[in-house]
Design a protein around this motif. Structure first.
Motif, PDB file in Angstrom:
ATOM      1  N   VAL A 117      37.557  26.851  43.003  1.00  0.00           N
ATOM      2  CA  VAL A 117      38.618  26.029  43.614  1.00  0.00           C
ATOM      3  C   VAL A 117      39.468  26.886  44.549  1.00  0.00           C
ATOM      4  O   VAL A 117      39.772  26.483  45.683  1.00  0.00           O
ATOM      5  N   ASN A 118      39.845  28.066  44.082  1.00  0.00           N
ATOM      6  CA  ASN A 118      40.629  28.969  44.929  1.00  0.00           C
ATOM      7  C   ASN A 118      39.872  29.322  46.206  1.00  0.00           C
ATOM      8  O   ASN A 118      40.435  29.299  47.309  1.00  0.00           O
ATOM      9  N   GLY A 119      38.585  29.664  46.043  1.00  0.00           N
ATOM     10  CA  GLY A 119      37.789  30.053  47.195  1.00  0.00           C
ATOM     11  C   GLY A 119      37.637  28.928  48.211  1.00  0.00           C
ATOM     12  O   GLY A 119      37.718  29.159  49.427  1.00  0.00           O
ATOM     13  N   LEU A 120      37.435  27.720  47.728  1.00  0.00           N
ATOM     14  CA  LEU A 120      37.281  26.585  48.634  1.00  0.00           C
ATOM     15  C   LEU A 120      38.598  26.236  49.322  1.00  0.00           C
ATOM     16  O   LEU A 120      38.615  25.832  50.497  1.00  0.00           O
ATOM     17  N   ASN A 126      41.543  26.189  54.543  1.00  0.00           N
ATOM     18  CA  ASN A 126      42.269  27.188  55.329  1.00  0.00           C
ATOM     19  C   ASN A 126      43.703  27.402  54.851  1.00  0.00           C
ATOM     20  O   ASN A 126      44.624  27.580  55.646  1.00  0.00           O
ATOM     21  N   VAL A 127      43.879  27.363  53.538  1.00  0.00           N
ATOM     22  CA  VAL A 127      45.187  27.675  52.958  1.00  0.00           C
ATOM     23  C   VAL A 127      45.271  29.185  52.778  1.00  0.00           C
ATOM     24  O   VAL A 127      44.298  29.830  52.376  1.00  0.00           O
ATOM     25  N   THR A 128      46.424  29.756  53.092  1.00  0.00           N
ATOM     26  CA  THR A 128      46.617  31.193  52.906  1.00  0.00           C
ATOM     27  C   THR A 128      46.333  31.571  51.455  1.00  0.00           C
ATOM     28  O   THR A 128      46.781  30.870  50.538  1.00  0.00           O
ATOM     29  N   PRO A 129      45.595  32.667  51.223  1.00  0.00           N
ATOM     30  CA  PRO A 129      45.213  33.026  49.847  1.00  0.00           C
ATOM     31  C   PRO A 129      46.381  33.078  48.868  1.00  0.00           C
ATOM     32  O   PRO A 129      46.264  32.579  47.740  1.00  0.00           O
ATOM     33  N   ILE A 130      47.497  33.657  49.265  1.00  0.00           N
ATOM     34  CA  ILE A 130      48.633  33.754  48.347  1.00  0.00           C
ATOM     35  C   ILE A 130      49.151  32.367  47.993  1.00  0.00           C
ATOM     36  O   ILE A 130      49.439  32.066  46.828  1.00  0.00           O
ATOM     37  N   VAL A 131      49.264  31.506  48.988  1.00  0.00           N
ATOM     38  CA  VAL A 131      49.778  30.158  48.749  1.00  0.00           C
ATOM     39  C   VAL A 131      48.815  29.366  47.877  1.00  0.00           C
ATOM     40  O   VAL A 131      49.221  28.699  46.909  1.00  0.00           O
ATOM     41  N   ALA A 132      47.509  29.438  48.202  1.00  0.00           N
ATOM     42  CA  ALA A 132      46.513  28.683  47.434  1.00  0.00           C
ATOM     43  C   ALA A 132      46.488  29.112  45.978  1.00  0.00           C
ATOM     44  O   ALA A 132      46.487  28.273  45.062  1.00  0.00           O
ATOM     45  N   THR A 133      46.475  30.416  45.737  1.00  0.00           N
ATOM     46  CA  THR A 133      46.364  30.902  44.357  1.00  0.00           C
ATOM     47  C   THR A 133      47.675  30.754  43.587  1.00  0.00           C
ATOM     48  O   THR A 133      47.658  30.600  42.375  1.00  0.00           O
ATOM     49  N   LEU A 134      48.800  30.799  44.285  1.00  0.00           N
ATOM     50  CA  LEU A 134      50.079  30.526  43.611  1.00  0.00           C
ATOM     51  C   LEU A 134      50.131  29.073  43.148  1.00  0.00           C
ATOM     52  O   LEU A 134      50.620  28.773  42.053  1.00  0.00           O
ATOM     53  N   ALA A 135      49.628  28.160  43.989  1.00  0.00           N
ATOM     54  CA  ALA A 135      49.596  26.752  43.606  1.00  0.00           C
ATOM     55  C   ALA A 135      48.672  26.547  42.409  1.00  0.00           C
ATOM     56  O   ALA A 135      49.014  25.825  41.457  1.00  0.00           O
ATOM     57  N   THR A 136      47.502  27.177  42.453  1.00  0.00           N
ATOM     58  CA  THR A 136      46.582  27.080  41.320  1.00  0.00           C
ATOM     59  C   THR A 136      47.213  27.660  40.066  1.00  0.00           C
ATOM     60  O   THR A 136      47.077  27.099  38.969  1.00  0.00           O
ATOM     61  N   ASN A 137      47.906  28.775  40.217  1.00  0.00           N
ATOM     62  CA  ASN A 137      48.543  29.412  39.060  1.00  0.00           C
ATOM     63  C   ASN A 137      49.588  28.497  38.438  1.00  0.00           C
ATOM     64  O   ASN A 137      49.718  28.427  37.208  1.00  0.00           O
ATOM     65  N   ALA A 138      50.336  27.781  39.279  1.00  0.00           N
ATOM     66  CA  ALA A 138      51.345  26.857  38.751  1.00  0.00           C
ATOM     67  C   ALA A 138      50.690  25.770  37.904  1.00  0.00           C
ATOM     68  O   ALA A 138      51.195  25.405  36.828  1.00  0.00           O
ATOM     69  N   LEU A 139      49.548  25.255  38.369  1.00  0.00           N
ATOM     70  CA  LEU A 139      48.837  24.235  37.601  1.00  0.00           C
ATOM     71  C   LEU A 139      48.317  24.804  36.282  1.00  0.00           C
ATOM     72  O   LEU A 139      48.382  24.145  35.233  1.00  0.00           O
ATOM     73  N   LEU A 140      47.803  26.028  36.337  1.00  0.00           N
ATOM     74  CA  LEU A 140      47.257  26.652  35.125  1.00  0.00           C
ATOM     75  C   LEU A 140      48.358  26.929  34.103  1.00  0.00           C
ATOM     76  O   LEU A 140      48.168  26.695  32.900  1.00  0.00           O
ATOM     77  N   ILE A 141      49.486  27.415  34.572  1.00  0.00           N
ATOM     78  CA  ILE A 141      50.602  27.687  33.658  1.00  0.00           C
ATOM     79  C   ILE A 141      51.087  26.391  33.019  1.00  0.00           C
ATOM     80  O   ILE A 141      51.395  26.336  31.818  1.00  0.00           O
ATOM     81  N   GLY A 142      51.128  25.325  33.820  1.00  0.00           N
ATOM     82  CA  GLY A 142      51.503  24.028  33.261  1.00  0.00           C
ATOM     83  C   GLY A 142      50.530  23.569  32.198  1.00  0.00           C
ATOM     84  O   GLY A 142      50.932  23.059  31.145  1.00  0.00           O
ATOM     85  N   ALA A 143      49.221  23.782  32.459  1.00  0.00           N
ATOM     86  CA  ALA A 143      48.203  23.391  31.470  1.00  0.00           C
ATOM     87  C   ALA A 143      48.327  24.228  30.199  1.00  0.00           C
ATOM     88  O   ALA A 143      48.211  23.699  29.082  1.00  0.00           O
TER      89      ALA A 143
END
Length: 324
Positions: A117-120, A126-143
């Protein structure tokens, strides 16, 4: 004086430089750190201290392998915190009723999916890597918080037993880290796949012009990173005996620092997972040395920052000497 003597340019003698290698400085720095530890804080390198430290060094090395590959592709994965914590939670829940190996495989699959998901997001959206992975991290922490309710979960007994066992005096987690490091190092440095991987990291556009499907390598780096983070989370839960929603907090910044100290440039391309793994050992021992001297957590962070700056500066010494 002859004409030839006048016309012949004067050759400046270059200063002799030590040929340590592109990533050799981290070996020197780590050896020096352990030597300093023996002198000023021998308790930090006692058998008991090393026995406690090495499993964490192995876990950090595994995280660092994943982070190195991602940084080689000009990325940065900030979702390591959530991925590590989630992996510990999932393997503890799924492995509680038996079938631990099935739980481990399923947990690793989730980690690979997170990486995909991060890679895609980075390559397709074309999301900046830091922004994309920070967003993913927020979802994971919530889960993680939803699953755990803010309380740690007990790890399966078989996993706790595995994590504390040793072979030839070294913990299983360290052996597993060594296997992962050696395998990834071989693939990235000794195979055609690895050469294409490095080429994509150096210049994705030029790699595409050469017929290389750059996106496969970029997404693949995030997938392997997710697998490494999940593996680290599983081992951490087993060694600590429980899975905490904050388990990943202690590995994000040290893993990035280890990559930098190990010599992998943040601009992508070349890198060494072996040097990063050695740098992980360096960072863990540095923290243990500072704590054994009675320093506060704030002082520990300061020392780590100074070590990063010094390690980065030392790598530039040979180039500076060659200029003279």
């Amino acid at each position: 004086m002859s004409v030839n003597a006048i016309d012949t340019p004067v050759r400046r003698r270059s200063l002799p430089t030590m040929s340590i290698g592109e990533y050799g400085w981290i070996w020197v720095a780590t050896a020096a750190l352990f030597l300093i530890s023996v002198i000023i804080a021998p308790g930090s390198v006692a058998v008991g201290a090393l026995t406690t430290m090495l499993p964490f060094a192995g876990i950090l090395a595994i995280v660092t392998v994943g982070q190195t590959l991602i940084i080689q592709q000009r990325g940065l994965d900030m979702s390591a915190v959530g991925a590590i914590s989630l992996a510990g939670m999932l393997v503890s829940i799924w492995g509680a009723g038996g079938h631990l190996w099935l739980a481990v495989v399923a947990t690793l699959a989730v980690g690979g999916l997170i990486g995909a998901v991060n890679g895609l997001l980075v390559t397709r959206v074309n999301v900046t890597p830091i922004v994309a992975t920070l967003a993913t991290n927020a979802l994971l922490i919530g889960a993680v918080r939803q699953i755990s309710g803010g309380a740690p979960l007990s790890a399966p007994r078989e996993m706790r037993t595995f994590s504390i066992q040793t072979f030839l005096g070294l913990p299983y987690s360290l052996w597993l880290a060594l296997v992962i490091v050696v395998f990834v190092a071989f693939v990235t440095s000794q195979t055609a796949f690895g050469r294409r991987f490095v080429a994509v990291g150096i210049n994705p556009r030029a790699a595409r012009s050469a017929g290389i499907v750059a996106q496969r390598y970029q997404v693949g780096a995030y997938i392997v990173g997710g697998l490494c983070f999940s593996a680290a989370g599983i081992i951490s839960a087993g060694y600590l005996g429980n899975a905490s929603h904050t388990a990943g907090n202690d590995y994000l910044l040290p893993s990035i620092a280890a990559v930098v100290v190990g010599g992998t440039p943040l601009t992508g391309g070349k890198g060494s997972v072996i040097a990063s793994a050695v740098a992980a050992l360096f960072m863990i021992q540095l923290g243990q040395l500072v704590l054994s001297l009675g320093a506060s957590p704030a002082s520990q962070l300061l020392v780590q920052a100074i070590a990063i700056v010094l390690a980065t500066a030392i790598r530039n010494v040979p180039a500076m000497l060659r200029k003279h």
